[in-house]
Design a protein around this motif. Structure first.
Motif, mmCIF file in Angstrom:
data_model
loop_
_atom_site.group_PDB
_atom_site.id
_atom_site.type_symbol
_atom_site.label_atom_id
_atom_site.label_comp_id
_atom_site.label_asym_id
_atom_site.label_seq_id
_atom_site.Cartn_x
_atom_site.Cartn_y
_atom_site.Cartn_z
ATOM 1 N N THR A 58 -6.749 2.815 -13.409
ATOM 2 C CA THR A 58 -7.409 3.215 -12.167
ATOM 3 C C THR A 58 -8.653 2.366 -11.951
ATOM 4 N N PRO A 94 2.728 3.576 -8.316
ATOM 5 C CA PRO A 94 1.469 4.234 -7.963
ATOM 6 C C PRO A 94 1.426 5.672 -8.456
ATOM 7 N N ASN A 150 -3.519 10.270 -2.924
ATOM 8 C CA ASN A 150 -4.338 9.165 -2.420
ATOM 9 C C ASN A 150 -3.465 7.968 -2.045
ATOM 10 N N ASN A 151 -3.905 7.214 -1.069
ATOM 11 C CA ASN A 151 -3.280 5.922 -0.794
ATOM 12 C C ASN A 151 -3.675 4.943 -1.903
ATOM 13 N N VAL A 152 -2.759 4.082 -2.275
ATOM 14 C CA VAL A 152 -2.979 3.177 -3.416
ATOM 15 C C VAL A 152 -2.610 1.755 -3.017
ATOM 16 N N LEU A 177 -8.140 1.380 -3.343
ATOM 17 C CA LEU A 177 -8.018 2.093 -4.614
ATOM 18 C C LEU A 177 -6.802 1.581 -5.365
ATOM 19 N N THR A 178 -6.992 1.184 -6.631
ATOM 20 C CA THR A 178 -5.872 0.819 -7.498
ATOM 21 C C THR A 178 -5.654 1.944 -8.500
ATOM 22 N N ASP A 179 -4.467 2.522 -8.508
ATOM 23 C CA ASP A 179 -4.185 3.676 -9.368
ATOM 24 C C ASP A 179 -2.688 3.676 -9.678
ATOM 25 N N THR A 184 -11.634 2.446 -9.051
ATOM 26 C CA THR A 184 -12.237 2.967 -7.835
ATOM 27 C C THR A 184 -13.110 1.873 -7.237
ATOM 28 N N THR A 192 0.858 -1.192 0.000
ATOM 29 C CA THR A 192 0.000 0.000 0.000
ATOM 30 C C THR A 192 0.888 1.234 0.000
ATOM 31 N N THR A 229 -7.090 0.288 2.448
ATOM 32 C CA THR A 229 -7.101 1.023 1.183
ATOM 33 C C THR A 229 -7.303 0.032 0.049
#
Length: 268
Positions: free
Chosen positions: A130, A162, A167-169, A114-116, A132, A78, A112
């Motif tokens: 990305t 990332p 944002n945390n990813v 979110l994948t980005d 969401t 993360t 967390t």
């Protein structure tokens, strides 16, 4: 030299078909996230210590089903801008296509999801992915987050990192696939590679004249027909030169041995 001799129509066809077949002989190679040796080994940056092998992580909140992951493993990390470092995955491969697969998480309590990520190919940012998270608690497996089947044949470097957007990813890397030309040959012992050379030379030698014919037997032709013949020969030579270049980069000693064998067959 081949370009200085008149090749028969059969030889030209053989050259073109052989080169075309070899250049189109693609093999998909799958590389697991946990592979430790081989032609392609992913590097986890800045160090392995900030990554988890997900199926062995007892403190991770994100827990995909190992039976649905490739080889039962994945790498988990993360990213947070407060960490003071940026995680990344980097690897080098030789081929003409690349596919990268993640496990995608949705809603997970206290985590967390979110994948980005950005993709940097040969030091150039080429695309991003990305996801969401939805309200579902389901995981998605075998998600192709990057696909490129139009790479120039050769060596390439890929870095996955990332997106630095504040944002945390979450990153759940599962495996990658690359398309390698002549992988079946490259993964064989030297003796196998050399035998391929010898077989090709023996077949080709049946079509090449043993000695240059006297000029008075074959008066030179002029005009468009002669130009077409010369262009056909040039095309064949160029296609074989491309293959020779590929071999020379990967197996220089094999190329030298192959040329020596070719000269022995042709001059005997």
């Amino acid at each position: 030299m081949i370009c200085c001799r008149a090749l028969s129509a059969q030889a030209q066809v053989y050259l073109v078909l052989s080169a075309s077949f070899a250049l189109s002989a693609l093999q998909n190679v799958t590389v697991d996230d946990a592979v430790l040796n081989g032609a392609v080994v992913p590097q986890y940056l800045p160090s392995d210590s900030v990554w988890n092998i997900g199926n062995n992580c007892t403190g991770c909140f994100v827990k995909p089903d190992p039976s649905l992951a490739y080889n039962g493993t994945w790498h988990d990390t993360t990213y947070s801008s407060s960490n003071g470092y940026t995680q990344a995955i980097e690897f080098t491969f030789t081929g003409s296509a690349l596919y990268i697969f993640f496990i995608i998480a949705n809603t997970v309590s206290n985590a967390t999801t979110l994948t980005d990520v950005d993709f940097v190919l040969d030091q150039l940012a080429v695309s991003s992915y990305t996801h969401t998270p939805s309200t579902s608690t389901d995981y998605q497996y075998n998600v192709a987050i990057y696909a490129n089947d139009s790479l120039v044949l050769g060596e390439h470097n890929m870095m996955i990192q990332p997106v630095n957007s504040g944002n945390n990813v979450l990153i759940l890397f599962d495996y990658l696939i690359y398309a390698c030309v002549l992988c079946l040959v490259l993964h064989r012992p030297f003796s196998c590679i050399l035998s391929v050379w010898i077989r090709q030379v023996r077949v080709l030698s049946h079509y090449l004249p043993q000695r240059p014919p006297p000029l008075h037997h074959h008066p030179p032709r002029l005009g468009l027909e002669h130009l077409q013949d010369q262009m056909s020969v040039l095309l064949s030579v160029v296609q074989w030169a491309e293959l020779l270049l590929l071999f020379s980069r990967l197996h220089p000693s094999c190329v030298v041995g192959g040329i020596k064998d070719a000269m022995k067959v042709y001059l005997k």
